[in-house]
Design a protein around this motif. Structure first.
Motif, mmCIF file in Angstrom:
data_model
loop_
_atom_site.group_PDB
_atom_site.id
_atom_site.type_symbol
_atom_site.label_atom_id
_atom_site.label_comp_id
_atom_site.label_asym_id
_atom_site.label_seq_id
_atom_site.Cartn_x
_atom_site.Cartn_y
_atom_site.Cartn_z
ATOM 1 N N GLU A 138 -36.392 -38.482 19.191
ATOM 2 C CA GLU A 138 -35.576 -39.987 18.822
ATOM 3 C C GLU A 138 -34.753 -39.895 17.606
ATOM 4 N N GLU A 139 -35.123 -39.070 16.521
ATOM 5 C CA GLU A 139 -34.141 -38.791 15.501
ATOM 6 C C GLU A 139 -32.968 -37.902 15.832
ATOM 7 N N TYR A 141 -31.677 -38.192 18.818
ATOM 8 C CA TYR A 141 -30.562 -39.053 19.831
ATOM 9 C C TYR A 141 -29.965 -39.865 18.501
ATOM 10 N N GLU A 142 -30.702 -40.258 17.445
ATOM 11 C CA GLU A 142 -29.822 -41.060 16.416
ATOM 12 C C GLU A 142 -28.749 -40.250 15.768
ATOM 13 N N LYS A 145 -25.957 -39.970 18.099
ATOM 14 C CA LYS A 145 -25.043 -41.239 17.855
ATOM 15 C C LYS A 145 -24.248 -41.296 16.755
ATOM 16 N N TRP A 146 -24.607 -40.668 15.588
ATOM 17 C CA TRP A 146 -23.676 -40.586 14.341
ATOM 18 C C TRP A 146 -22.695 -39.538 14.733
#
Length: 271
Positions: A138-139, A141-142, A145-146
């Motif tokens: 999950e981290e 993925y974020e 995104k950044w």
């Protein structure tokens, strides 16, 4: 198969866990007919300190000096392995401004508020492995995104320890949904992936990430892929490079990449 070797993931003794100087790495690379490599010394963003600032400053200085010294024999590039940037985004942004370089690997060695998987024992995983891996991806993925880096480093890094060292078999299909969404996002954000072949030298016995993830990135339209030995000494630069190339060909890639000034340069896998 093209014999050209550009290793995009190499650590000098400016990383806390690596042994050899940039000069020593260059001399061995030339001896072994390696065409070039990028020094990507560690920078753990959430632990950023004066020591990391000194080590990366010296890493880039050493690399640029060696690039001049060996300019007729070797391509040498400056880089950073920037880990856990989302755990301190403000510092990550400062680092990007402070250390312009050729190439940045975005990686994760730990989940927020947890120690590096490297330092974990089997008991740390036995009752929490699903929780840790869920948070990890999950981290990740974020982080994609950044997206202010060039390639995603060793996507299945925790398996080096969970499966390799502790022989705990993991059903990765549980995490494929978020991993596939991450890979789609990477394609859309012009972020590449790394095929890290260090696992062939370890108990794990294969590359990072799994073949299905390499193939999925290609199927989603991804073309930016580097091969990295993740070498921490002069003897393993370029090691298992042929394995990496064969995996890419099997997954449908025609090229792999080297980076210069944060731009991908395509290398034909066959010519």
């Amino acid at each position: 198969m093209n014999k050209y070797i550009f290793d995009s993931h190499v650590h000098s003794n400016n990383s806390f866990d690596a042994l050899d100087s940039v000069i020593e790495l260059c001399e061995m690379a030339i001896k072994n007919n390696i065409d070039g490599f990028c020094i990507t010394d560690h920078l753990e963003v959430h632990e950023y300190s004066e020591e990391y600032e000194k080590s990366i400053t010296k890493s880039h200085k050493d690399t640029r000096e060696a690039a001049i010294l060996f300019k007729d024999k070797l391509k040498l590039r400056t880089g950073i392995e920037m880990a856990q940037p989302l755990q301190d985004i403000k510092t990550a942004e400062i680092i990007l401004e402070k250390f312009p370089c050729d190439f940045i690997i975005g990686s994760m060695h730990s989940v927020k508020n947890e120690k590096d998987f490297y330092f974990m024992e089997k008991c740390d995983f036995e009752h929490r492995v699903d929780e840790l891996l869920t948070k990890y991806y999950e981290e990740y993925y974020e982080m994609v995104k950044w997206g202010k880096f060039d390639v995603i480093g060793h996507i299945t890094y925790p398996l080096r320890y969970i499966e390799g060292n502790f022989k705990m078999k993991i059903d990765m299909t549980k995490y494929n949904e978020v991993i596939y969404e991450m890979l789609k996002l990477a394609v859309n954000n012009n972020v590449g992936i790394e095929v890290n072949v260090s696992g062939f030298r370890q108990q794990y016995g294969k590359q990072f990430p799994n073949f299905e993830h390499i193939k999925a990135y290609r199927d989603f339209g991804g073309e930016i892929v580097t091969i990295g030995s993740d070498s921490h000494n002069r003897y393993s630069i370029g090691e298992n490079f042929k394995d990496g190339k064969e995996l890419l060909l099997e997954a449908g890639f025609k090229c792999y990449c080297e980076f210069e000034n944060r731009k991908a340069k395509m290398i034909n896998l066959l010519k």
